[in-house]
Enzyme design. Structure first.
Site: not given
Length: 486
Positions: A209-210, A212, A384, A409
């Site tokens: 999880h992030f 960005e 990505g 995904h």
């Protein structure tokens, strides 16, 4: 699971490979894996193709057991697995086809800021995001919901938190399913699951999880990008998170409930992790009601994460998020089962489409797409790794003809977390990312090591497969410049 796949893979075309129905006695349909020759070696590195074959045993399965080019080993279903079952033919629902992180998904927010506006403030921006947005295992956040409020949240989804002033009505319009699944029953969610979720809505979590900060690197389809409000060098925010501890517990509870259910209904399975129940059974209906509630929780979680990011941008750049035009482009689910209308065997049917690490990709003119995107197709958001790129695509008719309206995904893991940590030994991943122009903050060096770019396939190669296969078409590529993780 380290063993390589030794079974058959017959070439269908340059983007698709078949596991024939004859491979295993009991397969009801063939397996189809979307890949090209370059990615095929990675596909065969674990037993994920075997899982594709195993899913083909499920009662009521239609057409084929499918996998996307980001395929890798998962629980029951592979990550990247897709399966549609017909309840009128004894079709089943399987928690393994949804995953532990129910409605893990991703949303993309655009802005009126450009790279040159943000570059001088990037480190300050990333530090403030890391301070303000809760990250890490079990981390609680600033939003608290008592038992009554949580039941509303689980039943109503994103509209509940937007109704409390945490967003705008436009956010609902640009969220898959409007950020709400009908039929969610908070009472089907155990007390333990609700306790785990009570203080975790609006928190990022850990693992892959992030949040960005990204810059639009290249535009491939000007008309589609324009409809989404995207331009070259524009700053965007991408958020990847799901249903946190609540969703994990819902899955755990369901698997415990369904342990003996296949035997009860005379269902023979090659893998106990495929535990399932007929859709119309009491057990199937209970899981569906709880899964829908967890999906609603996940949409609220991403809504609150987005709102916190908007507030940080407002603080750093001295304008409101509305003045910065930080509008939601779209929000898509990755781990979900939905009741959708599709054609199978020449007939229109209502099917349960399981997407486990796979993204809905409806084509132009589909009635479930927001009016602004009706001509271009549903936005598809493909994250990505944190050192290379992410993508926005648009759904295409080929998805309806080949994959029940589905595409990939993400990049897909190329090595396990353990292997990634070992490979990163003695290196400073944060410094390596900074050399690439990416400021990254995480709760631990281990977290960055697990998620280093080498741990993932090249997302550009994965996207090329679904683009060529006609499942979704390239719109824009974004490169990360700031990352926060658990």
């Amino acid at each position: 699971m380290k063993e390589t796949y030794q079974g058959p893979l017959e070439r269908v075309n340059e983007c698709c490979w078949r596991i024939p129905k004859s491979y295993k006695q009991g397969m009801r349909v063939p397996g189809l894996i979307f890949s090209d020759e370059r990615l095929l070696e990675a596909v065969k590195k674990d037993q994920a193709p075997e899982q594709v074959a195993n899913v083909a045993f499920l009662p009521g399965i239609q057409y084929a057991s499918l996998a996307m080019p980001d395929i890798h080993w998962g629980y029951g279903f592979c990550i990247g697995g897709v399966c549609a079952t017909d309840p009128d033919e004894g079709g089943v629902i399987s928690p393994g086809g949804v995953g532990y992180d129910i409605n893990c998904g991703v949303r993309l927010v655009r802005s009126n800021l450009y790279y040159q506006d943000v570059k001088p403030h990037l480190r300050q921006l990333v530090e403030e995001l890391f301070r303000q947005v809760p990250t890490g295992v079990g981390k609680s956040g600033k939003y608290r919901f008592d038992k009554k409020e949580l039941k509303h949240l689980l039943a109503e989804g994103s509209s509940y938190v937007v109704g409390r002033g945490l967003g705008s009505p436009g956010d609902l319009e640009y969220t898959e399913a409007g950020g709400h699944l009908d039929g969610a029953d908070p009472d089907a969610v155990s007390d333990r699951a609700q306790t785990r979720g009570a203080d975790q809505c609006g928190t990022l979590g850990s693992g892959n999880h992030f949040l960005e900060v990204q810059v639009v690197d290249h535009v491939f389809d000007e008309a589609a990008a324009g409809a989404m409000g995207l331009e070259k060098d524009m700053i965007c925010v991408m958020i990847h998170s799901g249903s946190r501890g609540l969703g994990y517990q819902v899955c755990d509870d369901a698997l415990a409930m369904l342990r003996q259910t296949p035997e009860k209904y005379g269902i023979s399975l090659p893998d106990r992790q495929l535990a399932c129940a007929p859709v119309n059974s009491p057990e199937g209906q209970k899981y569906i009601a709880a899964m829908r509630a967890a999906a609603n929780f996940a949409w609220c979680n991403r809504q609150l994460l987005m709102q916190q990011a908007r507030e940080v941008f407002g603080t750093i750049f001295g304008q409101s998020w509305q003045e910065l035009q930080m509008n939601l482009v779209y929000d898509v689910c990755h781990n979900i089962a939905k009741f959708e209308e599709h054609e199978a065997n020449g007939k229109r049917r209502r099917l349960w489409v399981h997407r486990k690490g796979a993204t809905r990709a409806f084509p132009p003119n589909h009635p479930e797409i927001p009016a602004a995107y009706r001509k271009i197709g549903q936005p598809v958001i493909i994250p990505g790794d944190m050192g290379r790129a992410s993508w926005v695509l648009a759904g295409r008719q080929g998805s309806m003809e080949q994959t029940f309206g589905t595409t990939c995904h993400g990049a897909g893991r190329a090595m396990s977390r353990t292997a990634a940590i070992k490979e990163a030994g003695g290196r400073n991943i944060a410094k390596e990312l900074e050399a690439r122009g990416v400021i990254a903050r995480a709760q631990s060096r281990r977290g960055l090591a697990e998620e280093q770019p080498k741990a993932y396939k090249n997302v550009d190669e994965v996207v090329e497969v679904v683009h060529k296969a006609g499942l979704s078409a390239k719109v824009a590529r974004m490169r990360p410049i700031g990352v926060i993780k658990g």
